[in-house]
Design a protein around this motif. Structure first.
Motif, PDB file in Angstrom:
ATOM      1  N   ALA A 276       0.902  -1.209   0.103  1.00 42.18           N
ATOM      2  CA  ALA A 276      -0.006   0.052  -0.072  1.00 42.18           C
ATOM      3  C   ALA A 276       0.840   1.395   0.053  1.00 42.18           C
ATOM      4  N   ASN A 358      -4.220   0.409  -6.016  1.00 42.22           N
ATOM      5  CA  ASN A 358      -3.855   1.344  -5.070  1.00 42.22           C
ATOM      6  C   ASN A 358      -4.072   2.816  -5.280  1.00 42.22           C
ATOM      7  N   SER A 377      -5.011  -6.934  -1.157  1.00 41.49           N
ATOM      8  CA  SER A 377      -6.145  -5.795  -1.535  1.00 41.49           C
ATOM      9  C   SER A 377      -6.853  -5.404  -0.205  1.00 41.49           C
ATOM     10  N   GLU A 380      -4.730  -2.807   1.427  1.00 42.82           N
ATOM     11  CA  GLU A 380      -4.621  -1.673   0.614  1.00 42.82           C
ATOM     12  C   GLU A 380      -5.873  -0.689   1.050  1.00 42.82           C
ATOM     13  N   HIS A 384      -6.174   2.890   2.743  1.00 44.12           N
ATOM     14  CA  HIS A 384      -6.961   4.071   2.190  1.00 44.12           C
ATOM     15  C   HIS A 384      -8.233   4.443   2.645  1.00 44.12           C
TER      16      HIS A 384
END
Length: 526
Positions: A276, A358, A377, A380, A384
């Motif tokens: 990430a 990303n 996934s 990430e 975020h």
């Protein structure tokens, strides 16, 4: 001026000698494609950027990342090897057939054991490359960094005679195997689909699953025992359980913003979120598509590096219909060449062979990630702060989605029960119920507030092991004890025997005393 120049030179020398890390020669072993390769590639970059000489031993031909533009990196060296093209073609067909089974909700132990048999065959190929292995051995590497999921990595490292650091690309699924304390009362066993809050029957299930896990691991070891017999001389043959304990460090691709709290050993490091990054600007094409949805934002849909498209028309149709009923735009990783021609793509959907996942997740208008539940996934998404709807297909993805629901950052759906109406309602629920967004933002805060970012944790721990000539000081003495001593069974047997012995003696003494008292009374009466 002269004295000032000397002072500056001395300061620079001080920095070079004491502040910059010592450079080491590091060999990376990457024999599995997909997310495993992406993780080992990132580790190679991190270590190279720290000033180390890094070489990757890469199995070519099985990267299994359709749409990904693989370019030989100019930051570290690569040595490749490969199985025959006929085998690679058969392997790719086998993999595609498995994916169809997974999309139909058919995942069982046979798929996993078939995969291990393939890894064992590939292992024979690399161990046959004696000229290449001898060349690597002559280069005098200081350490290897291996993929701890693949038993072959341990065997190649042993063949090279090098110490190694093992990287496990998932959660602590192999904790019992590598000596990490794993109390069954609150540490769920892999594939148990349990959380760390277990009632009585959950604990019963967890104990039974630990037995099943041991049986499965013995089957995997049996597969690789044949490889060991063929490629290691009698008298110096390694044993996989011992190799697992031989690692200088175990590094895990997870984080306690996501994983359940549990005990760890000093030689255990976690680096979840290594892939990430802060988001980079998107292409104008993607920005134009996102702008069409206005404040409703957009959804990212991707099923990981290995599954680039949905080969089953019925699944593809249900998903496409569900997306058509959403106000958000949908950016979906799905290969154009494999889209079912008879199915009209929904007007609010854009498909692409490859996505900058990303960077999309870091966009301020990202509202949801629809994912297979792969750990990279999910990390990430946490990084975020984007909630998820997960559709697990195989492996650790089911357990990962249990953690997603336990952390209240999203909802899981079964692929064999995926219907358009339910899928639409689930996505709307996660987007519109602000509790999901709030939960994932809180997890993001936990992740970002760690004292050291994942790349620094990774590099500094590996450097620590190199500078101290191994990680023996991080390993408990239990690793050198037989199993009955580790569990104090000899002590329990001794104490039990002592208690029984003392009890027996006391009973005998009491019976003798009672008999004598009784006999004395009889004599007095006569």
């Amino acid at each position: 001026m002269m004295s000032g120049g000397r002072g500056l030179l001395l300061a620079l020398l001080f920095l070079l000698l004491f502040l910059l890390p010592e450079a080491f020669k590091i060999l990376i072993l990457s024999f599995i494609g997909g997310s495993h390769y992406l993780m080992m590639d990132e580790i190679s970059h991190v270590l190279h950027n720290r000033g180390h000489e890094v070489r990757m031993l890469l199995q070519a031909g099985v990267l299994m990342i359709p749409g990904f533009k693989y370019e030989r990196p100019n930051t570290y060296q690569i040595t490749t090897w490969s199985a025959s093209q006929d085998y690679i073609s058969d392997y790719e067909k086998w993999f595609a057939d498995n994916m169809e089974d997974f999309l139909k909700g058919r995942e069982d132990l046979s798929h996993y054991l078939d995969f291990m048999n393939n890894l064992a065959y590939q292992c024979r190929v690399i161990l046959n490359e004696s000229k290449m292995l001898n060349s690597l051995k002559d280069e005098k590497f200081d350490i290897t960094v291996i993929d701890g999921f693949n038993p072959c990595s341990f065997l190649v490292s042993e063949k090279l005679g090098l110490p190694f650091v093992a990287v496990f690309t998932g959660t602590f699924a192999n904790g019992l195997r590598v000596g990490i304390p794993s109390p069954l009362s609150y540490v769920p066993v892999f594939h148990s689909h349990l959380t760390d809050h277990m009632d009585f029957w959950d604990r019963v299930k967890n104990c039974l699953m630990s037995l099943v896990s041991t049986i499965v691991e013995n089957q995997v070891q049996a597969i690789f025992e044949n490889v060991i017999k063929d490629y290691f001389p009698a008298g110096s043959r390694p044993v996989l359980p011992e190799l697992y304990l031989k690692a200088e460090l175990w590094i895990y691709n997870t984080d306690f913003s996501f994983e359940f709290a549990r005990p760890l050993l000093p030689n255990t490091v976690y680096i979840g979120g290594l892939l990430a990054k802060p988001a980079k600007p998107l292409s104008q094409e993607l920005e134009d598509f996102i702008a069409k949805s206005g404040e409703d934002g957009f959804i990212i849909v991707t099923f990981g590096s290995m599954l680039s498209s949905i080969p089953l028309l019925e699944v593809l149709q249900e998903m496409n219909t569900a997306f058509a009923h959403l106000p958000q735009g949908v950016i979906w990783r799905c290969q154009h060449s494999k889209w079912q021609k008879e199915l009209k793509l929904a007007s609010n959907v854009k498909i692409a062979d490859w996505l900058p996942q990303n960077d999309l997740l870091g966009h301020p208008m990202a509202r949801l990630l629809v994912t297979h539940g792969g750990l990279n996934s999910l990390m990430e998404a946490i990084y975020h702060g984007v909630p998820v709807v997960g559709i697990p297909l195989f492996g650790d993805q089911y357990d990962n989605m249990v953690r997603v629901e336990a952390r209240k950052m999203g909802i899981a759906l079964r692929i064999d029960q995926l219907k358009a109406d339910k899928f639409t309602c689930t996505m709307k629920q996660v987007i519109e119920d602000k509790r999901y967004k709030s939960a994932v933002m809180f997890l993001s805060t936990i992740h970002h507030s760690h004292p050291l970012p994942p790349d620094q944790r990774l590099a500094r721990w590996i450097e620590h092991v190199l500078q101290t000539r191994g990680g023996a000081h991080l390993q408990p003495s239990a690793f050198q004890q037989p199993w009955y001593q580790q569990h104090s069974l000899d002590v329990l047997l001794f104490l039990s025997g002592s208690v029984l012995g003392v009890t027996y003696i006391c009973v005998k003494l009491i019976r003798t005393a009672v008999f004598r008292i009784h006999s004395s009374r009889k004599q007095k009466q006569t």
